[in-house]
Design a protein around this motif. Structure first.
Motif, PDB file in Angstrom:
ATOM      1  N   ARG A 156      52.430  60.086  36.163  1.00  0.00           N
ATOM      2  CA  ARG A 156      52.167  61.298  35.374  1.00  0.00           C
ATOM      3  C   ARG A 156      50.969  61.103  34.452  1.00  0.00           C
ATOM      4  O   ARG A 156      50.118  61.974  34.330  1.00  0.00           O
ATOM      5  CB  ARG A 156      53.400  61.667  34.548  1.00  0.00           C
ATOM      6  N   MET A 157      50.931  59.934  33.797  1.00  0.00           N
ATOM      7  CA  MET A 157      49.832  59.677  32.877  1.00  0.00           C
ATOM      8  C   MET A 157      48.500  59.665  33.627  1.00  0.00           C
ATOM      9  O   MET A 157      47.500  60.179  33.137  1.00  0.00           O
ATOM     10  CB  MET A 157      50.028  58.333  32.144  1.00  0.00           C
ATOM     11  N   CYS A 158      48.508  59.102  34.818  1.00  0.00           N
ATOM     12  CA  CYS A 158      47.289  59.078  35.621  1.00  0.00           C
ATOM     13  C   CYS A 158      46.808  60.494  35.926  1.00  0.00           C
ATOM     14  O   CYS A 158      45.622  60.804  35.847  1.00  0.00           O
ATOM     15  CB  CYS A 158      47.521  58.334  36.929  1.00  0.00           C
ATOM     16  N   LYS A 162      43.355  62.206  34.850  1.00  0.00           N
ATOM     17  CA  LYS A 162      42.444  62.743  35.861  1.00  0.00           C
ATOM     18  C   LYS A 162      41.825  64.065  35.429  1.00  0.00           C
ATOM     19  O   LYS A 162      40.703  64.389  35.795  1.00  0.00           O
ATOM     20  CB  LYS A 162      43.207  62.924  37.170  1.00  0.00           C
ATOM     21  N   ASN A 163      42.603  64.831  34.669  1.00  0.00           N
ATOM     22  CA  ASN A 163      42.112  66.146  34.255  1.00  0.00           C
ATOM     23  C   ASN A 163      41.276  66.104  32.977  1.00  0.00           C
ATOM     24  O   ASN A 163      40.977  67.125  32.389  1.00  0.00           O
ATOM     25  CB  ASN A 163      43.286  67.113  34.054  1.00  0.00           C
ATOM     26  N   THR A 164      40.946  64.906  32.497  1.00  0.00           N
ATOM     27  CA  THR A 164      40.086  64.816  31.311  1.00  0.00           C
ATOM     28  C   THR A 164      38.672  64.455  31.768  1.00  0.00           C
ATOM     29  O   THR A 164      38.422  64.207  32.940  1.00  0.00           O
ATOM     30  CB  THR A 164      40.591  63.733  30.345  1.00  0.00           C
ATOM     31  N   ASN A 165      37.751  64.475  30.825  1.00  0.00           N
ATOM     32  CA  ASN A 165      36.370  64.122  31.154  1.00  0.00           C
ATOM     33  C   ASN A 165      36.239  62.626  31.340  1.00  0.00           C
ATOM     34  O   ASN A 165      36.444  61.864  30.417  1.00  0.00           O
ATOM     35  CB  ASN A 165      35.445  64.548  30.003  1.00  0.00           C
ATOM     36  N   LEU A 166      35.895  62.246  32.546  1.00  0.00           N
ATOM     37  CA  LEU A 166      35.793  60.813  32.806  1.00  0.00           C
ATOM     38  C   LEU A 166      34.434  60.514  33.424  1.00  0.00           C
ATOM     39  O   LEU A 166      33.879  61.344  34.147  1.00  0.00           O
ATOM     40  CB  LEU A 166      36.879  60.359  33.786  1.00  0.00           C
ATOM     41  N   SER A 167      33.932  59.330  33.140  1.00  0.00           N
ATOM     42  CA  SER A 167      32.698  58.901  33.804  1.00  0.00           C
ATOM     43  C   SER A 167      33.067  58.542  35.233  1.00  0.00           C
ATOM     44  O   SER A 167      34.244  58.361  35.551  1.00  0.00           O
ATOM     45  CB  SER A 167      32.105  57.696  33.090  1.00  0.00           C
ATOM     46  N   VAL A 176      42.002  53.588  41.442  1.00  0.00           N
ATOM     47  CA  VAL A 176      42.576  52.307  41.846  1.00  0.00           C
ATOM     48  C   VAL A 176      43.986  52.174  41.268  1.00  0.00           C
ATOM     49  O   VAL A 176      44.947  51.835  41.972  1.00  0.00           O
ATOM     50  CB  VAL A 176      41.680  51.133  41.386  1.00  0.00           C
ATOM     51  N   VAL A 177      44.104  52.482  39.975  1.00  0.00           N
ATOM     52  CA  VAL A 177      45.415  52.382  39.322  1.00  0.00           C
ATOM     53  C   VAL A 177      46.431  53.276  40.036  1.00  0.00           C
ATOM     54  O   VAL A 177      47.549  52.862  40.344  1.00  0.00           O
ATOM     55  CB  VAL A 177      45.324  52.764  37.827  1.00  0.00           C
ATOM     56  N   THR A 178      46.025  54.510  40.323  1.00  0.00           N
ATOM     57  CA  THR A 178      46.949  55.438  40.980  1.00  0.00           C
ATOM     58  C   THR A 178      47.393  54.897  42.336  1.00  0.00           C
ATOM     59  O   THR A 178      48.569  54.965  42.689  1.00  0.00           O
ATOM     60  CB  THR A 178      46.270  56.818  41.197  1.00  0.00           C
ATOM     61  N   ASN A 179      46.444  54.349  43.067  1.00  0.00           N
ATOM     62  CA  ASN A 179      46.781  53.819  44.389  1.00  0.00           C
ATOM     63  C   ASN A 179      47.753  52.655  44.308  1.00  0.00           C
ATOM     64  O   ASN A 179      48.717  52.584  45.070  1.00  0.00           O
ATOM     65  CB  ASN A 179      45.513  53.349  45.110  1.00  0.00           C
TER      66      ASN A 179
END
Ligand SMILES: Nc1nc2c(ncn2[C@@H]2O[C@H](COP(=O)(O)OP(=O)(O)OP(=O)(O)O)[C@@H](O)[C@H]2O)c(=O)[nH]1
Ligand SMILES: [Mg+2]
Lengths: 511, 163
Positions: A156-158, A162-167, A176-179
């Motif tokens: 859920r945290m991932c 994901k929906n925030t501004n990321l480089s 990678v973490v999600t996988n």
């Protein structure tokens, strides 16, 4: 019969001892107790020490069979009879030496008792082992359940992240973490599956099912995965196989999907083949071999035995999506065992691997399809197959009422991804798709369809649907090569006319 | 004359009746199982210093069977106390404990009965405790003829109670 009673007494001499009222020996004809006369019988042997209970002046006979006595370190086994008489205060002790007879009896008893004791001990040991095993499995089960909670939270945290501004870099790392987290979930589910099987928490549900259909289903899924990886997939069912068999379709599917997935995972080029072979056929039963061949990395012959143990993994650095651990095979082995089947494997390094699962089934009593089903199938074959992607709740009811069930066959999905997946699986005549779809939206989906190389659906008629009735939107749709744009609510006349002309146009194009 | 009391050891076969007696009488033990048929009779006197007395225990080592109802009843006549022995590693030897005790009581109501779980050396404390849960209120001693644990205590306490 009587002989067995008589024999022990043949050649034995009865010995007599007479005792008086006070319990002293007054006559003795027994070689066992020399110099007994005048002595209290109690002192002759501990056996006689507690015979005070014997009533005097009553006619009675008490038998003590099989009494072991040691005299000068020699063991005798004797029967002792004590007789009392109403009219006499003296009592008679009769001794019968049956040592030989009882020694034979002892041998038999020894063997019998030892056998029983051993089997009891074995049973108990097994019981204790089973208890331990049960405890272990209970532990694993609750552990696996517990660990799912943090895994899901990470997931859920991932998603939130994901929906925030990321480089770009951060996004990559997050992926990678999600996988990894997904892999972890997969492993935990496998472990749970195994512990369920081992503890018998898992059920086998036998029912009659169409084997050809079941295999077809696996074919559809596996083919799709193979296409994505650039592999061929071939699927064959022995024609002498009956249409309907009795068995657990769910578990069979689980076995076969696990094995085909495994094959796909360890193959980088070539062909995966699933074959169903009739091995034995009797009147009511049938043994089927399910053979899964691949042209993958293969397994070292020395390691073949180990692969059904959990957590075995084929080491190969070339395979990037090495998500798998060996639990899949362990599950398959457990399932095959539970279904009273067998599994064998044959493999050659760099050439490929072949698994064979042999399973017994009953041949179903009924072998014909229902008339009704045949009729329905025919209709289904002739009907226009339309895929609808519209996640709004009323869409299904509205469209079902618009389209005649006999002439049109509708399938509903709710996302763009699902549209693509369905198109890969089955041939459709047209797609009705809402512009607003979760994840991949309608426009992206139609773009994907047109760009795909799949001859089966890249030119399929697509009707876009929107609530906006907006010209700009319509222009965009047509630009992306949708065939038509209609606005909601659905109108029967407009929709059926559009569909029919589009399908006809396509058919004309082909001929 | 010294006080003499007849004590009968009874129970399923192979539970260690003979071994318990051998440990008590001779202070030896053997791992080999030699089945008892019929009955062996042993004698040992126990000193009871508190009373300044000696008691002769005449110990009847009966052959074990699957069902104590099969025991020859003449063996039981004149008994002052029973020691009912079971094997802690074989549930089959203690599953019928309740009805076995009932049977002995029917036979002679007032005769004391000691209940002994033998071969305690083969189980851990925890395992004994688990087992205890099932038949707890009945058991008097957990013994080991092999290590000698509680064997003397069993017989000498009994001797004391019998005078
Ligand atoms: N480890 C262990 N083994 C024991 C113990 N007591 C007896 N045994 C073993 O158990 C087996 C049977 O012992 P016995 O004393 O012959 O048993 P029993 O009750 O007299 O048997 P029956 O005469 O057939 O009724 C033998 O192999 C003994 O060595 C014990 O306390 N610990
Ligand atoms: Mg014995």
């Amino acid at each position: 019969m009587l002989n067995s009673y008589i024999n022990p007494h043949v050649n034995t001499i009865n010995q007599f001892i007479v005792i008086n009222e006070k319990g002293n020996v007054i006559e003795n004809e027994s070689p066992f107790f020399k110099d007994a006369i005048g002595k209290p019988i109690k002192t002759l042997h501990p056996f006689f020490e507690n015979i005070d209970f014997i009533p005097k002046k009553e006619t009675q006979e008490l038998n003590f069979k099989c009494v072991n006595i040691f005299l000068d370190d020699v063991r005798y086994v004797i029967d002792i009879t004590i007789k009392t008489f109403e009219k006499d205060t003296n009592s008679l002790v009769i001794i019968d030496d049956l040592t030989k007879h009882y020694n034979n009896l002892q041998k038999v008893t020894q063997i019998r008792n030892e056998t029983i004791i051993n089997s009891q001990l074995l049973k108990y040991k097994n019981h204790i082992l089973q208890e331990k095993e049960r405890f272990k499995n209970r532990f694993i089960r609750s552990f696996s359940h517990e660990i799912r909670i943090p895994i899901n939270s990470i997931n859920r945290m991932c998603l939130l992240l994901k929906n925030t501004n990321l480089s770009q870099n951060q996004r990559y790392n997050l992926n990678v973490v999600t996988n990894i987290n997904d892999q972890l979930k997969h492993i935990i589910n496998d472990i749970l599956d195994i512990s369920r099987i081992e503890t018998g928490y898992f059920e086998i549900n036998t029912s009659s099912f169409n084997i050809y259909e079941a295999i077809d289903h696996i074919n559809a899924i596996s083919k799709q995965k193979c296409i994505e990886k650039g592999l061929n997939f071939i699927c064959k069912v022995d024609e002498s196989c009956p249409l309907f068999i009795d068995g657990d379709q769910y578990r069979l599917t689980q076995i076969l999907t696990n094995l085909t997935e495994n094959a796909i995972k360890f193959t980088t080029s070539g062909t995966i083949k699933l074959e169903v072979i009739v091995k034995n056929k009797a009147k009511n039963t049938i043994e089927l071999d399910f053979k899964i061949n691949d042209t993958g990395v293969g397994i070292d012959k020395k390691k073949l035995n180990a692969i059904f143990n959990g957590f075995y993994q084929i080491k190969n650095t070339k395979i990037k999506d090495n998500k798998g651990i060996g639990l899949g095979l362990s599950i398959v082995k457990h399932l095959a065992d539970a279904l009273k089947g067998t599994i064998t494997v044959d493999s050659e390094l760099k050439k490929g691997t072949s698994f064979t699962v042999g399973l017994p089934f009953a041949i179903s009593e009924k072998q014909t399809l229902d008339e009704k089903i045949i009729e329905e199938r025919k209709q289904l074959e002739n009907a226009f197959k339309i895929l609808v992607a519209d996640p709004f709740s009323k869409a299904e009811i509205e469209l079902e009422s618009i389209f005649n069930q006999k002439k049109y066959n509708l399938n509903f999905v709710e996302s763009g991804d699902a549209v693509i997946e369905s198109l890969y699986r089955k041939k459709y005549d047209a797609v009705i798709m809402n512009l607003k779809l979760p994840k991949m939206d309608g426009l992206d989906t139609v773009r994907y369809i047109r760009l795909s190389e799949d001859a089966d659906f890249k030119d399929i008629p697509v009707i876009m649907v929107s609530t906006n009735n907006d010209e700009e939107e319509e222009r965009k749709c047509i630009q992306n090569r949708a065939n038509a744009y209609i606005s909601k609510p659905y109108e029967k006349k407009v929709l059926t006319k559009k569909i029919n002309t589009l399908i006809k146009e396509k058919a004309d194009l082909l001929t | 004359m010294k006080i003499s009391k007849k004590v009968v050891l009874i129970g399923h076969f192979g539970v260690g009746k003979s071994s318990l007696i051998r440990r008590f009488v001779e202070n030896t033990f053997s791992d080999d199982y030699k089945v008892t048929i019929g009955v062996h009779i042993f004698k040992k006197s126990v000193a009871i210093p508190e009373e300044g007395k000696d008691v002769s225990l005449v110990i009847w080592d009966l052959e074990g069977n699957d069902d104590i109802r099969d025991t020859r009843t003449s063996y039981l006549l004149g008994t002052s106390a029973y020691i009912y022995v079971f094997d802690v590693t074989r549930p089959a030897t203690y599953n019928t404990i309740g009805s076995d005790i009932e049977y002995l009581k029917q036979h002679s109501d007032k005769t004391p009965i000691r209940i002994v779980g033998n071969k305690e050396d083969l189980l851990t404390k925890e395992q004994i405790k688990d087992l205890n849960g099932e038949i707890e209120p009945l058991i008097d001693f957990f013994t080991s003829a092999k290590t000698g644990n509680k064997v003397d205590e069993l017989f000498s306490k009994l001797a004391m109670e019998l005078i």
